[in-house]
Structures are given as structure tokens and as C-alpha cells.
Scaffold this motif. Sequence first.
Motif, PDB file in Angstrom:
ATOM      1  N   ALA A 159       0.797  -1.956  -0.017  1.00 17.39           N
ATOM      2  CA  ALA A 159      -0.225  -0.105   0.324  1.00 17.39           C
ATOM      3  C   ALA A 159       1.012   1.233   0.126  1.00 17.39           C
ATOM      4  CB  ALA A 159      -0.872  -0.197   0.959  1.00 17.39           C
ATOM      5  N   ARG A 160       0.888   2.301  -1.281  1.00 20.94           N
ATOM      6  CA  ARG A 160       1.521   3.311  -1.868  1.00 20.94           C
ATOM      7  C   ARG A 160       0.406   4.203  -1.770  1.00 20.94           C
ATOM      8  NH1 ARG A 160       6.047   2.601  -5.033  1.00 20.94           N
ATOM      9  NH2 ARG A 160       6.883   4.448  -4.886  1.00 20.94           N
ATOM     10  N   GLU A 161       0.309   5.565  -0.813  1.00 30.86           N
ATOM     11  CA  GLU A 161      -0.659   6.787  -0.977  1.00 30.86           C
ATOM     12  C   GLU A 161      -2.262   6.645  -1.539  1.00 30.86           C
ATOM     13  OE1 GLU A 161       0.258  10.021  -1.206  1.00 30.86           O
ATOM     14  OE2 GLU A 161       2.229   9.534  -0.381  1.00 30.86           O
ATOM     15  N   SER A 162      -2.954   6.430  -2.860  1.00 30.53           N
ATOM     16  CA  SER A 162      -3.588   5.636  -2.704  1.00 30.53           C
ATOM     17  C   SER A 162      -3.760   5.176  -3.435  1.00 30.53           C
ATOM     18  CB  SER A 162      -4.575   7.512  -3.463  1.00 30.53           C
ATOM     19  OG  SER A 162      -4.343   7.936  -4.997  1.00 30.53           O
ATOM     20  N   GLN A 163      -3.080   4.155  -3.322  1.00 27.51           N
ATOM     21  CA  GLN A 163      -2.501   2.481  -5.118  1.00 27.51           C
ATOM     22  C   GLN A 163      -2.287   1.782  -3.545  1.00 27.51           C
ATOM     23  OE1 GLN A 163      -0.499   3.140  -8.326  1.00 27.51           O
ATOM     24  NE2 GLN A 163       1.021   1.713  -7.892  1.00 27.51           N
ATOM     25  N   VAL A 164      -2.621   0.850  -3.973  1.00 24.44           N
ATOM     26  CA  VAL A 164      -3.028  -0.781  -3.335  1.00 24.44           C
ATOM     27  C   VAL A 164      -2.028  -1.874  -4.048  1.00 24.44           C
ATOM     28  CG1 VAL A 164      -3.750  -2.957  -2.060  1.00 24.44           C
ATOM     29  CG2 VAL A 164      -4.206  -0.526  -1.300  1.00 24.44           C
ATOM     30  N   THR A 165      -0.691  -2.372  -4.440  1.00 23.90           N
ATOM     31  CA  THR A 165      -1.118  -3.285  -5.292  1.00 23.90           C
ATOM     32  C   THR A 165      -0.974  -5.435  -4.851  1.00 23.90           C
ATOM     33  OG1 THR A 165       0.835  -2.304  -6.622  1.00 23.90           O
ATOM     34  CG2 THR A 165       1.372  -4.548  -7.027  1.00 23.90           C
ATOM     35  N   LYS A 166      -1.790  -5.719  -5.413  1.00 20.13           N
ATOM     36  CA  LYS A 166      -1.853  -7.493  -4.590  1.00 20.13           C
ATOM     37  C   LYS A 166      -1.244  -8.093  -5.730  1.00 20.13           C
ATOM     38  CE  LYS A 166      -5.619  -9.314  -4.673  1.00 20.13           C
ATOM     39  NZ  LYS A 166      -7.166  -9.721  -4.091  1.00 20.13           N
ATOM     40  N   ILE A 167       0.426  -9.209  -4.773  1.00 23.44           N
ATOM     41  CA  ILE A 167       0.461  -9.867  -5.426  1.00 23.44           C
ATOM     42  C   ILE A 167       0.483 -11.363  -5.012  1.00 23.44           C
ATOM     43  CG2 ILE A 167       3.368 -11.224  -6.029  1.00 23.44           C
ATOM     44  CD1 ILE A 167       3.083  -8.404  -7.559  1.00 23.44           C
ATOM     45  N   LYS A 168      -0.225 -12.119  -5.990  1.00 25.46           N
ATOM     46  CA  LYS A 168      -1.351 -13.835  -6.155  1.00 25.46           C
ATOM     47  C   LYS A 168       0.083 -14.351  -6.075  1.00 25.46           C
ATOM     48  CE  LYS A 168      -5.540 -14.126  -6.893  1.00 25.46           C
ATOM     49  NZ  LYS A 168      -6.392 -14.201  -7.584  1.00 25.46           N
ATOM     50  N   ALA A 169       0.094 -15.505  -5.290  1.00 28.74           N
ATOM     51  CA  ALA A 169       0.270 -16.729  -5.534  1.00 28.74           C
ATOM     52  C   ALA A 169       0.209 -17.616  -6.011  1.00 28.74           C
ATOM     53  CB  ALA A 169       1.914 -16.748  -3.979  1.00 28.74           C
ATOM     54  N   LEU A 170       0.421 -17.512  -7.216  1.00 27.35           N
ATOM     55  CA  LEU A 170      -0.585 -18.735  -7.592  1.00 27.35           C
ATOM     56  C   LEU A 170      -0.799 -19.851  -7.414  1.00 27.35           C
ATOM     57  CD1 LEU A 170      -1.873 -17.034 -11.408  1.00 27.35           C
ATOM     58  CD2 LEU A 170      -3.189 -17.129  -9.386  1.00 27.35           C
ATOM     59  N   GLY A 171       0.590 -20.324  -7.556  1.00 29.07           N
ATOM     60  CA  GLY A 171       0.852 -21.715  -6.656  1.00 29.07           C
ATOM     61  C   GLY A 171       0.498 -21.934  -5.702  1.00 29.07           C
ATOM     62  N   THR A 172      -0.036 -21.776  -4.942  1.00 26.03           N
ATOM     63  CA  THR A 172      -0.401 -21.613  -3.648  1.00 26.03           C
ATOM     64  C   THR A 172      -2.112 -21.819  -3.319  1.00 26.03           C
ATOM     65  OG1 THR A 172      -0.916 -19.462  -2.765  1.00 26.03           O
ATOM     66  CG2 THR A 172       1.462 -20.501  -2.312  1.00 26.03           C
ATOM     67  N   CYS A 173      -2.432 -21.466  -4.441  1.00 25.67           N
ATOM     68  CA  CYS A 173      -4.061 -21.964  -4.282  1.00 25.67           C
ATOM     69  C   CYS A 173      -4.258 -23.160  -4.133  1.00 25.67           C
ATOM     70  CB  CYS A 173      -4.820 -20.827  -5.709  1.00 25.67           C
ATOM     71  SG  CYS A 173      -4.195 -19.077  -6.014  1.00 25.67           S
ATOM     72  N   GLU A 174      -5.121 -22.851  -3.082  1.00 25.27           N
ATOM     73  CA  GLU A 174      -6.229 -24.279  -3.339  1.00 25.27           C
ATOM     74  C   GLU A 174      -7.279 -24.093  -3.233  1.00 25.27           C
ATOM     75  OE1 GLU A 174      -6.374 -25.177   1.428  1.00 25.27           O
ATOM     76  OE2 GLU A 174      -4.561 -24.737   1.274  1.00 25.27           O
ATOM     77  N   ILE A 175      -7.719 -24.823  -4.942  1.00 20.17           N
ATOM     78  CA  ILE A 175      -8.934 -25.753  -5.285  1.00 20.17           C
ATOM     79  C   ILE A 175      -8.743 -26.775  -5.524  1.00 20.17           C
ATOM     80  CG2 ILE A 175      -7.824 -24.727  -7.567  1.00 20.17           C
ATOM     81  CD1 ILE A 175     -10.097 -22.972  -8.233  1.00 20.17           C
ATOM     82  N   GLU A 176     -10.355 -27.192  -6.005  1.00 19.13           N
ATOM     83  CA  GLU A 176     -10.283 -28.238  -6.619  1.00 19.13           C
ATOM     84  C   GLU A 176      -9.690 -29.045  -8.233  1.00 19.13           C
ATOM     85  OE1 GLU A 176     -13.516 -31.925  -7.881  1.00 19.13           O
ATOM     86  OE2 GLU A 176     -14.655 -29.927  -6.720  1.00 19.13           O
ATOM     87  N   LYS A 177      -9.007 -29.561  -8.337  1.00 17.15           N
ATOM     88  CA  LYS A 177      -7.632 -29.810  -9.658  1.00 17.15           C
ATOM     89  C   LYS A 177      -7.924 -31.090 -10.134  1.00 17.15           C
ATOM     90  CE  LYS A 177      -3.821 -27.212  -7.755  1.00 17.15           C
ATOM     91  NZ  LYS A 177      -2.015 -26.516  -7.575  1.00 17.15           N
ATOM     92  N   THR A 178      -8.428 -31.198 -11.028  1.00 16.20           N
ATOM     93  CA  THR A 178      -8.922 -32.324 -12.312  1.00 16.20           C
ATOM     94  C   THR A 178      -7.304 -32.530 -12.877  1.00 16.20           C
ATOM     95  OG1 THR A 178      -9.818 -30.689 -13.701  1.00 16.20           O
ATOM     96  CG2 THR A 178     -10.895 -32.226 -12.771  1.00 16.20           C
ATOM     97  N   GLY A 179      -7.465 -33.143 -13.728  1.00 17.75           N
ATOM     98  CA  GLY A 179      -6.107 -33.646 -14.842  1.00 17.75           C
ATOM     99  C   GLY A 179      -5.406 -34.322 -14.451  1.00 17.75           C
ATOM    100  N   PHE A 180      -4.632 -34.286 -14.805  1.00 16.71           N
ATOM    101  CA  PHE A 180      -2.729 -35.140 -14.577  1.00 16.71           C
ATOM    102  C   PHE A 180      -1.938 -34.925 -15.346  1.00 16.71           C
ATOM    103  CE2 PHE A 180      -5.656 -37.272 -17.597  1.00 16.71           C
ATOM    104  CZ  PHE A 180      -5.238 -37.525 -18.776  1.00 16.71           C
ATOM    105  N   THR A 181      -0.397 -35.038 -14.808  1.00 18.30           N
ATOM    106  CA  THR A 181       0.892 -34.767 -15.178  1.00 18.30           C
ATOM    107  C   THR A 181       1.547 -36.558 -15.297  1.00 18.30           C
ATOM    108  OG1 THR A 181       1.773 -34.740 -13.465  1.00 18.30           O
ATOM    109  CG2 THR A 181       0.992 -33.379 -14.071  1.00 18.30           C
ATOM    110  N   SER A 182       2.866 -36.177 -16.822  1.00 14.73           N
ATOM    111  CA  SER A 182       3.106 -37.579 -16.782  1.00 14.73           C
ATOM    112  C   SER A 182       4.295 -37.860 -15.739  1.00 14.73           C
ATOM    113  CB  SER A 182       4.364 -37.255 -18.102  1.00 14.73           C
ATOM    114  OG  SER A 182       3.382 -36.552 -18.985  1.00 14.73           O
ATOM    115  N   HIS A 183       4.518 -39.219 -15.714  1.00 10.62           N
ATOM    116  CA  HIS A 183       4.936 -40.219 -14.411  1.00 10.62           C
ATOM    117  C   HIS A 183       6.291 -38.831 -14.646  1.00 10.62           C
ATOM    118  CE1 HIS A 183       7.705 -43.087 -13.535  1.00 10.62           C
ATOM    119  NE2 HIS A 183       7.104 -43.146 -12.380  1.00 10.62           N
ATOM    120  N   ASN A 184       7.669 -39.496 -15.818  1.00  9.68           N
ATOM    121  CA  ASN A 184       8.417 -38.843 -15.516  1.00  9.68           C
ATOM    122  C   ASN A 184       8.605 -37.478 -15.933  1.00  9.68           C
ATOM    123  OD1 ASN A 184      11.453 -38.494 -17.025  1.00  9.68           O
ATOM    124  ND2 ASN A 184      12.093 -40.251 -16.221  1.00  9.68           N
TER     125      ASN A 184
END
Length: 893
Positions: free
Chosen positions: A180-205
Motif C-alpha cells: 500500500a502506497r498513497e492511494s494505490q494498493v498492489t496485490k501479488i497473488k502466489a498462484l502456486g499456493t492456491c487451494e482449489i479442486e484440481k482435475t487432470g494429470f501429469t506425466s510420470h517422468n
Amino acid sequence: MILLTVLFLCIFSTYSASVKGHTTGPRINNDKLYKFIYSTEVFIDRVKGLPEDSAGYRISSGVDVNLVWRNPNNDDDQLIKIMIKDVKIENVNDRPAAKNIFKGKHSENIIGKEYLSALQRPVVLQWTRGKVKNFYSYKNEPAVIQNLKRGLASLFQIQLHSGAAREMDVSGKCNVTYLARESQVTKIKALGTCEIEKTGFTSHNELLDVSTKVTSATIYVLEDSFIKSVRAEENHVLSLNFRQTTNAKIVSKQKLELKSTEAGPRVIAGKQVARVINTLDSNYIAVPLVGEPVKTECKNCPSISEHWQAIRKQLEPENLAKAEATRSFLSFIQNLREATKEEILQILRSERNEVLPQLVDAITSAQTPASLEAMLEFLDFKNESSSVLQERFLYACGFASHPNELLLKSLINRLQGPIGNSEIRETVTIIIGALIKKLCDKGGCKLPAVVRAKKLILGGLDRAKKEDDVKMYLLAMKNALLPEAIPLLLKYAESGEGPISNIAATALQRYGNSFITSEVKETMNRIYHQNHKIYEKTLRTRAAAIIFSNNPSYMEVKNILLSIGELPLEMNKYMLSLVQDILHFEMPASKMIRKVLRDMVVHNYDRFSKTGSSSAYSGYVTRGPDASSTYSLDILYSGSGILRSSNMNILLFNKNAQLHASQVVIEAQGLESIIAASADEGEENLESFAGMSAILLDVQLRPVTFFQGYGDLMSKMFSATGDPMNVVKGLILLTDYSQVIQLQSGLKASAEFQGGLAIDISGGMEFSLWYRESKTSVKNRGAMVVVGNIFVDSFFVKAGMETSFETEATLNFISTVQFSEYPFLVCMQMDKIESPFRQYVTKYESLPSGKRYTSRKGKVKLLAGSEYPLHQENSDMCRKVFSTQSDSSDSWF
């Protein structure tokens, strides 16, 4: 693009700052209507693509915001109503009318009357100190519409002082940092930490998988205690790990700007939120702010049977080495994942033999409960005549990109039931070992099926009496790589006979450095130096390889080097070549070897001038910033000039992962009697045998026997056609990545990367007593295709990009030995045939009406063939071999 780097540099220097004049949260004034302009847009392109070339679309609208209720006991606890109006959908880039799919289309025509009406129904937020405490909307609204409203509501999630928080919005529960600075607020979101129902899969290797990089930043400007403007941007970059130029970028932007204020409705009096909400509209219910899953339906897609008929010809055996076969295989897997068991069985039962193996590859690779049930019902394991299909099914299980407990459990049940063919029983056991490894790698070692499978192979080996059963369980352990199996492997390596000892030793070779304890190395030293008994050369050289590969001590290296000169002739030459290869290729043991070689007792001409034809050599196939690949060729001959062992390996690796892409080992023994020669020490009583063993994509396959026993040898020598024997043939799913990405705008992006390989590995051994010549050959043919499809589908408009590359390649290895005199002539050749390489990028936008925009670009080039270099001694020998062959072709006999 919002410059996140600059913002982070400022965060800690002003950590305790807050917006000037505010210590609580933003407030909305009574009896005012705030009129905003809102837009959300999405861009899809390659990472280095130009914004104007992106695919995507923009949804813009007006947004009315007013205060509904304020808590009489807390001015910062408010209910605000948000209503979307005047919706427009348009291109994100300027396009000529002919390429603009939105040209002349009204919002109602694009979205549909029902969806548009739902989108324009207002939502209510309980807004406390800038945090969205509750989100009120209507029940049973379409998920895609509800998510768009959530995306807008998430912009009102704010705090006015600097600091870190855990916050809920459409992306899930995420870690955020405010500045927060003067009349401005900046928000940085760490998307990698978001808890949400995930679907799909990744490769084993990991090497075959996809890596992601994500950023999210939002900038708020405030005026008179309320939001004046919001700008948000998030970026998702996806790259194929082994070829990062095959990539995609999704950019999602939101903009909310206050345009005017005017007199608005009066606030509702009351003390309880629930009563106020009910007064406002009894149909309102509190729903989660987190985005909900959206079920997608493929419109105008062919049925599974129609799709199969369209690609069937490409999957016929004669077309398998072409890229089109692999591409068809990948597209069919996508359709199979939506098919029912009955639909799959109908295709299986209507097909003929020549394409059934490829159909089995595809169905098994789909890895759905329906496809597994269909295969298990279709295949009759009691029937010996269908062993080809059974083996293709089992290998596809072993190569599974994301196996689950159900698959392992099904194979265990099959193993414990009746199986008509002994080779299939062996294959089932070996593949169970591969599945144990894959599930344990993903943290599933304690799953009931995995525990059961481990007991099965460990107990099976302990109880095995027949040599074939012992080999079968050892091969399963070679795949499973269980730490608890090491003592058993040591026992069989040291006290076993012939093939059993060799399998146990090769299994130990596959373990990582952390598992090669002092006990393992002591056993390998005893084998190599023959402390207790005489061992075969093949086993001794493998023991030496294990020692060299696992941080050898000074004395271990010294004792091995001192042994050179005292070994059988060809083993002398092989060990010398192995040491030279370690030094040449700068392997980890090279430092210790150089240290030992300073001792002149070890490093002398007599020791390092031994002649022979055996060799070990390593080199690079490719070297790149993303991944590299190496090859190694080890050839060991008997003292009489007959091949004892030929070992060809290809490894892929990057800084984080490694993949044993392939290994083909041809072994022969007990053939000296054919040319009236004497066997080497420790090998006098070996049965005549030749066979081939292969590892493919980190999975040990069932070995193939060329002949076993003198009678079988003579029969096959006189009936031999010279045709190679197939080791493995089929279609393999390499890369299999599928994720749904919840964007902050409320839209959902889908990212799918699939890589397939059509492979045909064959090998043969020709033996001529007349010309006193033997030849072994290994032929690797394959076609590889990788396709990435990244899209955002909101039901009323879809935009996306397909990026792909494909190649067809052939790699041949031939070893020719002429043993009419000693030292005999040996020539090794490893050739890569000229091959095409094609890459394409297709961007598209489409409406349900069928109107579509498509842009397609491609590159095609020819990769030159080459002969991979081996050591100079081999080149000199090849000249002599071909010179001899040329001379003999001019003679009468």
C-alpha cells in the motif's frame, strides 16, 4: 504487462505502510450508484509470440455497484450489489472483417438469451474491511456464468495496508502480498499456493512432463474511500521440459474503471445479514467464491466408432513408422477417454487381427476405468493363441503415464488366476514390478495394492525353486527397484549361476547412488576379484561398472586397475576401454582414476597396451539447453572371437531428471564348440544360448531368446533366414499432461500436451561357419509426435492454440566380427538415417454457430543422417573388415 519484479523490490521497504487516511477497509457511500466500465480479456499464444497475433477474445460490459445495507454496529461491514449490463464480446486484436468472427453478431446471438439473462442478474457481496465475506447469487445458474460473476467479485477482495494474507477468491484460497502506497494498493497473488479442486494429470517422468510458470498482480487505485480503478493481469507459461520451444502462454487481464456516480437506491435497514438478503430477493443463496468445475461437451464431435474408421488405415502395420500413425493414435486416445466400456468393446470385437494390436495400445493408453474394464473383459488370458494382444496390453500398462492402484490390482488378480501362456505370466510379473516403481515414485508405496504386489514378488523370489521363476521375479525387481530387495539381489548376484547372477547384477546397476551401500560395493568387489569363486566375464564387468559408478574409493580403483593384465585377453581389453571411456567422457569416477594413475606401478605401458577387440564407448547423441542425450556401446567378446555381450544404451537427461530411453543387450554363451575353440575360465560348462533383453522408457521388458541348447542352435543355424527378431513394437504414450486452469477472470483455460511414439526395435544375430563371421544388428525405428492444445472455452466462444512437432527416425547398430584369425577383426557401426522434422502452430477462435477463424503456420526441415563416432581403433578395424569383404567378393569361392 505488469512489472512484478519492480513491485517486489518495493514490498519490504514499505511493508507496514497503508493507504493514506485508511486503517480499516474501503467503504461505499449510501444512496449512490457507482457506474463502472468492466472488461476481461484472454490471450493465447507462444511465449515469444506478438500480442497482435494472439488468439483470444474480450468480454466487456457496464457494471453498476450500490450499497444495499451497512451494519449499524460496524461501518466497515457492508452488503453491496453488483450488476453486469450492456455485455459485448469482441476480438482482442484488430482484424479485417473477413477474419472477425464477432462481426455483425449481437451479444444475445453469441451468448444465448438464457445465458445473457443469467449473466445480467445481480450478485450481492458481504464486504467487510475490504474482504468478501460472503457471495450471494442465484441457485442453479450455469457454472460458466457463475464463474464470470465470481471473477468480477474477486476484484473487490482487497486490504488497505501492506502485509501478507491468505485469501479466498475465484482462484481458490491463496497466499497474497499487499503493498500500500498513497492511494494505490498492489496485490501479488502466489498462484502456486492456491487451494482449489484440481482435475487432470501429469506425466510420470519429469523429463517428459510440462513445467509451468505463473504470475498474478492487481493494482487498485482508490478515491474517497472507494475503488476508482482496478487492473489485474495473470500469466501462465507452459513448456515441454525436454523441448522448451514447444510452449504456450495464457494471459488473462481484467480492467474495472469508475466512470460516474449518480443517485442510487436507498439502503435497507436491519441488523441481520440473512434477513436483509431475504428482503432483497428470497432466491439469493450464499455460494462459494471459489470457481466451480465446468463440464464441457464436445459439439459436432464424431462418435468413437466413426473416429476409429477415420484413422484405422493409418494404424495398419505397414504405416506404423510414419508420424501420421502416432498423431492418429494421440487423437484417438482423447476420444477414448470419453467412451463407455460397451462402445470400446464393440470396436474391439469387430476388428481384424492386423490392427488389433494397435487398437489395444490406444485403448490401454487411455487409462480410464472404462478402457481397463473393456480390455480385461476382451482378453482371455487362458487362451494361448491371443498372447500377442495380451503382451501389447501388458506393455502399454507398463508404459502408463499416470497409473493408478486399480490397474495394479487388476494385474495382480490376473497373475493369481489361470494364464495359458508361460511367457505372458512372466510379462505380467515383470510389469507389476514397473507399476510398483511408478506408484511409489508418486508417494503411493503404502497403498494396499502396492503392499500386496511387493509381498508377491519378494515372497515369490524367496519361494522360487525353478530357474525360470527365479529369473522372472528378479526381472520384476529390476523394474520395482525396492530398497528392501537389495539383500536378495546381492545374494543372487554372488551365489547364483549364469543368467540369474547377471540379472541380479543388472538390477543393482539401476539403483541410485544412495542405495549402493558399502555392503553392495564389498559384494561387487568380491565378484570382480573372484575372492570366493570363479565368475563369468559378463558378471565381473558389471560388478566393475557398479563400483565405478558409485563414488569408488582410491583402493577400489587401484585394485581394479592393477587387475588389468591378469584378466582373460578380451576382458583385459574391455576393462582398459571402460577406464578410457570414463576418462574421455569425464564421468564422476574420472577424478579418482586420474589420482590413481599418478602411481607408476599402476600406470605403465605393459598394463595399458593390451590388445583385443572388446570395447566400451560413450558419446552424445544431442546436447541442448533443455535436454541432452547420450549413447553408450559396450562390446565384450570371448577369447575365441565370439560375441559374449553387446550392450547399447540411450539416456535422456536434463538438470532435474533422467530417463533410460532404451537399452538393447544381446548376449551369447557356450558357442566355442562350434568353431572347436576353448571357452574362457569359468565358462567351460555354459549351455549354448543367445538372446536379447531390452529396457524401454525405464521399463525392463521380457527378454527374447534366439536359441537355447546345442540342438536348438543347430536347427536355427540351418533354417535361419537372416531376418531380425522383433523385440518390441507398438504405440506408446510418452507425454500425457492435462490440467484445467482457473483464471481470475472466472474463465477456465485447459492445457493438454500429449506425446506419442510409434516404435519398432528388432535385433538379430547371424553366424557363418563357412566365412567364419558373425554379425549382430539392432534396428530402432520410430515416429514421434507431440501435440499441445491450449484453449479457453466459455461455451459461447472458444479460442485456443495447437502447437506440435513430429519426426520420423531410424537408428541402426551393427557389429561385424571376422574370427578366421587372431586377433579377430571387429567393426561396430551406429548410423542415424536422414529424417524429416516438422512443426506447426495453429491458432483458432470459434462460435457454436460454426463460424471460425484459423491461422496456421509451419516449418519443415530435413535432419541430416550421420554415423556416430566411436573410438579411432574401431575406425581402423572397420577399414580392414570392409577391405577383407571386398577381396573375398572377387574370389571364386
